[in-house]
Each structure stands twice: as C-alpha cells, then as structure tokens.
Design a protein around this motif. Sequence first.
Motif, PDB file in Angstrom:
ATOM      1  N   ILE A 124       0.859  -1.360   0.135  1.00  0.00           N
ATOM      2  CA  ILE A 124      -0.074   0.037  -0.034  1.00  0.00           C
ATOM      3  C   ILE A 124       0.776   1.230   0.023  1.00  0.00           C
ATOM      4  CG2 ILE A 124      -1.686   1.223   1.320  1.00  0.00           C
ATOM      5  CD1 ILE A 124      -2.973  -1.455   0.441  1.00  0.00           C
ATOM      6  N   GLY A 125       0.590   2.510  -0.894  1.00  0.00           N
ATOM      7  CA  GLY A 125       1.336   3.318  -1.088  1.00  0.00           C
ATOM      8  C   GLY A 125       0.470   4.672  -0.436  1.00  0.00           C
ATOM      9  N   MET A 126       0.980   5.266   0.613  1.00  0.00           N
ATOM     10  CA  MET A 126       0.520   6.261   1.299  1.00  0.00           C
ATOM     11  C   MET A 126       1.392   7.554   1.192  1.00  0.00           C
ATOM     12  SD  MET A 126      -2.098   4.779   2.795  1.00  0.00           S
ATOM     13  CE  MET A 126      -2.639   5.430   4.298  1.00  0.00           C
ATOM     14  N   ASN A 127       0.641   8.744   0.867  1.00  0.00           N
ATOM     15  CA  ASN A 127       1.230  10.005   0.974  1.00  0.00           C
ATOM     16  C   ASN A 127       1.635  10.593   2.384  1.00  0.00           C
ATOM     17  OD1 ASN A 127      -0.977  11.192   1.822  1.00  0.00           O
ATOM     18  ND2 ASN A 127      -1.797  11.919  -0.198  1.00  0.00           N
ATOM     19  N   GLU A 128       2.079  11.753   2.322  1.00  0.00           N
ATOM     20  CA  GLU A 128       2.387  12.376   3.558  1.00  0.00           C
ATOM     21  C   GLU A 128       1.362  12.732   4.648  1.00  0.00           C
ATOM     22  OE1 GLU A 128       6.439  14.371   2.760  1.00  0.00           O
ATOM     23  OE2 GLU A 128       4.646  15.205   1.259  1.00  0.00           O
ATOM     24  N   LYS A 129       0.246  12.864   3.836  1.00  0.00           N
ATOM     25  CA  LYS A 129      -1.092  13.127   4.743  1.00  0.00           C
ATOM     26  C   LYS A 129      -1.750  12.024   5.277  1.00  0.00           C
ATOM     27  CE  LYS A 129      -2.132  17.424   1.700  1.00  0.00           C
ATOM     28  NZ  LYS A 129      -3.066  17.529   0.627  1.00  0.00           N
ATOM     29  N   GLY A 130      -1.091  10.874   4.893  1.00  0.00           N
ATOM     30  CA  GLY A 130      -1.817   9.456   5.388  1.00  0.00           C
ATOM     31  C   GLY A 130      -2.865   9.037   4.392  1.00  0.00           C
ATOM     32  N   GLU A 131      -2.988   9.555   3.256  1.00  0.00           N
ATOM     33  CA  GLU A 131      -4.185   9.092   2.263  1.00  0.00           C
ATOM     34  C   GLU A 131      -3.240   7.977   1.319  1.00  0.00           C
ATOM     35  OE1 GLU A 131      -5.972  13.540   1.625  1.00  0.00           O
ATOM     36  OE2 GLU A 131      -4.172  13.025   0.692  1.00  0.00           O
ATOM     37  N   GLN A 132      -4.013   7.147   0.923  1.00  0.00           N
ATOM     38  CA  GLN A 132      -3.624   6.094   0.112  1.00  0.00           C
ATOM     39  C   GLN A 132      -3.665   6.486  -1.427  1.00  0.00           C
ATOM     40  OE1 GLN A 132      -5.456   2.077   0.669  1.00  0.00           O
ATOM     41  NE2 GLN A 132      -5.425   1.750  -1.494  1.00  0.00           N
ATOM     42  N   VAL A 133      -2.538   6.414  -1.837  1.00  0.00           N
ATOM     43  CA  VAL A 133      -2.565   6.733  -3.454  1.00  0.00           C
ATOM     44  C   VAL A 133      -2.468   5.528  -4.224  1.00  0.00           C
ATOM     45  CG1 VAL A 133      -1.260   8.852  -2.825  1.00  0.00           C
ATOM     46  CG2 VAL A 133       0.195   6.804  -3.222  1.00  0.00           C
ATOM     47  N   SER A 134      -2.041   4.286  -3.859  1.00  0.00           N
ATOM     48  CA  SER A 134      -1.778   3.228  -4.917  1.00  0.00           C
ATOM     49  C   SER A 134      -1.804   1.875  -3.831  1.00  0.00           C
ATOM     50  CB  SER A 134      -0.748   3.211  -5.798  1.00  0.00           C
ATOM     51  OG  SER A 134       0.432   3.378  -5.061  1.00  0.00           O
ATOM     52  N   GLU A 135      -2.405   1.072  -4.440  1.00  0.00           N
ATOM     53  CA  GLU A 135      -2.243  -0.443  -4.024  1.00  0.00           C
ATOM     54  C   GLU A 135      -1.981  -1.415  -4.916  1.00  0.00           C
ATOM     55  OE1 GLU A 135      -5.852  -3.499  -2.944  1.00  0.00           O
ATOM     56  OE2 GLU A 135      -5.774  -1.472  -1.607  1.00  0.00           O
ATOM     57  N   MET A 136      -0.847  -2.018  -4.949  1.00  0.00           N
ATOM     58  CA  MET A 136      -0.067  -3.079  -5.840  1.00  0.00           C
ATOM     59  C   MET A 136      -0.160  -4.269  -5.075  1.00  0.00           C
ATOM     60  SD  MET A 136       1.075  -0.732  -8.358  1.00  0.00           S
ATOM     61  CE  MET A 136       2.001  -1.604  -9.337  1.00  0.00           C
ATOM     62  N   ASP A 137      -0.439  -5.416  -5.939  1.00  0.00           N
ATOM     63  CA  ASP A 137      -0.333  -6.735  -5.651  1.00  0.00           C
ATOM     64  C   ASP A 137       0.517  -7.488  -6.619  1.00  0.00           C
ATOM     65  OD1 ASP A 137      -2.526  -7.092  -3.472  1.00  0.00           O
ATOM     66  OD2 ASP A 137      -3.700  -5.832  -5.056  1.00  0.00           O
ATOM     67  N   PHE A 138       1.590  -8.314  -5.948  1.00  0.00           N
ATOM     68  CA  PHE A 138       2.422  -9.069  -6.796  1.00  0.00           C
ATOM     69  C   PHE A 138       2.254 -10.502  -6.531  1.00  0.00           C
ATOM     70  CE2 PHE A 138       3.985  -4.842  -6.393  1.00  0.00           C
ATOM     71  CZ  PHE A 138       4.489  -4.414  -7.688  1.00  0.00           C
ATOM     72  N   GLU A 139       2.148 -11.436  -7.318  1.00  0.00           N
ATOM     73  CA  GLU A 139       2.117 -12.861  -7.268  1.00  0.00           C
ATOM     74  C   GLU A 139       3.528 -13.246  -7.614  1.00  0.00           C
ATOM     75  OE1 GLU A 139      -0.164 -16.606  -8.797  1.00  0.00           O
ATOM     76  OE2 GLU A 139       0.202 -15.303 -10.268  1.00  0.00           O
ATOM     77  N   TRP A 140       4.302 -13.488  -6.462  1.00  0.00           N
ATOM     78  CA  TRP A 140       5.517 -14.191  -6.418  1.00  0.00           C
ATOM     79  C   TRP A 140       5.664 -15.949  -6.626  1.00  0.00           C
ATOM     80  CZ3 TRP A 140      10.056 -11.482  -6.738  1.00  0.00           C
ATOM     81  CH2 TRP A 140       9.660 -10.335  -6.538  1.00  0.00           C
ATOM     82  N   SER A 141       6.580 -16.353  -7.299  1.00  0.00           N
ATOM     83  CA  SER A 141       6.676 -17.641  -7.521  1.00  0.00           C
ATOM     84  C   SER A 141       8.288 -18.158  -7.143  1.00  0.00           C
ATOM     85  CB  SER A 141       6.776 -17.979  -9.179  1.00  0.00           C
ATOM     86  OG  SER A 141       7.081 -19.551  -9.197  1.00  0.00           O
ATOM     87  N   ILE A 142       8.359 -19.071  -6.114  1.00  0.00           N
ATOM     88  CA  ILE A 142       9.632 -19.511  -5.706  1.00  0.00           C
ATOM     89  C   ILE A 142       9.576 -20.974  -5.917  1.00  0.00           C
ATOM     90  CG2 ILE A 142       9.751 -17.788  -3.941  1.00  0.00           C
ATOM     91  CD1 ILE A 142       8.905 -19.727  -1.905  1.00  0.00           C
ATOM     92  N   ARG A 143      10.891 -21.543  -6.164  1.00  0.00           N
ATOM     93  CA  ARG A 143      11.302 -22.792  -6.192  1.00  0.00           C
ATOM     94  C   ARG A 143      12.693 -23.116  -5.741  1.00  0.00           C
ATOM     95  NH1 ARG A 143      11.031 -25.331 -12.163  1.00  0.00           N
ATOM     96  NH2 ARG A 143      12.557 -23.566 -12.241  1.00  0.00           N
ATOM     97  N   VAL A 144      12.967 -24.323  -5.257  1.00  0.00           N
ATOM     98  CA  VAL A 144      14.165 -24.431  -4.895  1.00  0.00           C
ATOM     99  C   VAL A 144      15.092 -24.879  -6.321  1.00  0.00           C
ATOM    100  CG1 VAL A 144      15.407 -26.389  -3.753  1.00  0.00           C
ATOM    101  CG2 VAL A 144      13.488 -25.605  -2.775  1.00  0.00           C
ATOM    102  N   LYS A 145      16.264 -24.439  -6.224  1.00  0.00           N
ATOM    103  CA  LYS A 145      17.142 -24.574  -7.444  1.00  0.00           C
ATOM    104  C   LYS A 145      17.682 -26.115  -7.338  1.00  0.00           C
ATOM    105  CE  LYS A 145      18.684 -19.719  -7.822  1.00  0.00           C
ATOM    106  NZ  LYS A 145      19.787 -19.014  -8.019  1.00  0.00           N
TER     107      LYS A 145
END
Length: 150
Positions: A129-150
Amino acid sequence: MEFTAGKLNKFLFFKLPSAFFCGVRVKKIDLEHCIVTVKHRWINQNPFNSMYFAVQAMAAELSTGALVMYHIKRSNRKISMLVANNKGNFTKKATGRIVFTCKDGHLIEDAVKRTIETGEGQTFWMKSIGMNEKGEQVSEMDFEWSIRVK
C-alpha cells in the motif's frame, strides 16, 4: 551477513540502478514488514506533475520482493524467485514522499517451507500500500511471487 535496509539500498545501487536513481529506498525490514519510500521529483515525474506509475510499481515491488529475499536468505537454501503477475490500483495523485508498506511476511515463510519439503514451486500474492504524507492512500499494488528450490 545481516539483512538490513542499508545493505538492500547498496544492492539497489549495483543491481537496480534505475530504482536507485529514481529515489527508491528501503527504510525498514523485518520478518513481517518492509517499508520502502520514494519522493516525487523531476526524475520520476509524469506529464501530470505526479509520480510516474512505474516508479510506484518499483517501490511497491521492492517492498514485497525484499521480504521474499529476506526469508530465502534465512532458509539457507538456494531458492529462485520471480514475479509471475501483478495488479495495481491508483487512487490519488502521488506527490511528495510516498511510503509503500508490505505486511505479508507471514505468507513467505510457509511457501519457503513447502517448496523445500516438496521440491515443487509455490506461488503467493503479496500486497503493498502506498500512502502520501497526509496519510492518504495513493496506490495499492499486488504481486504474485513464484519461488522454487534450485
């Protein structure tokens, strides 16, 4: 080697210079949270006098990815990581200092354990969640991560 905000910022300089020169910086990291900041400046602006969406995405991705790196390092195993998907919502112009916070560290520990036990890849979604200096939300980003043992 200890995993710290300062060492992550050094990593940015050498491995992700575009994020570093745009002003993206890790401020705090622990097992559960990561806080990343970026200030609206000439170098990262769009034509509408706010922060370019891709700079916000870099900062948001770092807040999730640094947590993934942290948990992988703690596992003492060689595990690959990759963003498989992402979604973003922008709700307000991003000006001033924007603080991106991810609180999803608990999701990674389980996925790392499962990939080590099974040898199969694991995926999970993390939110920043991205918030500005006034405490207002400016953006929300979701990332799907994939992990695997090498």
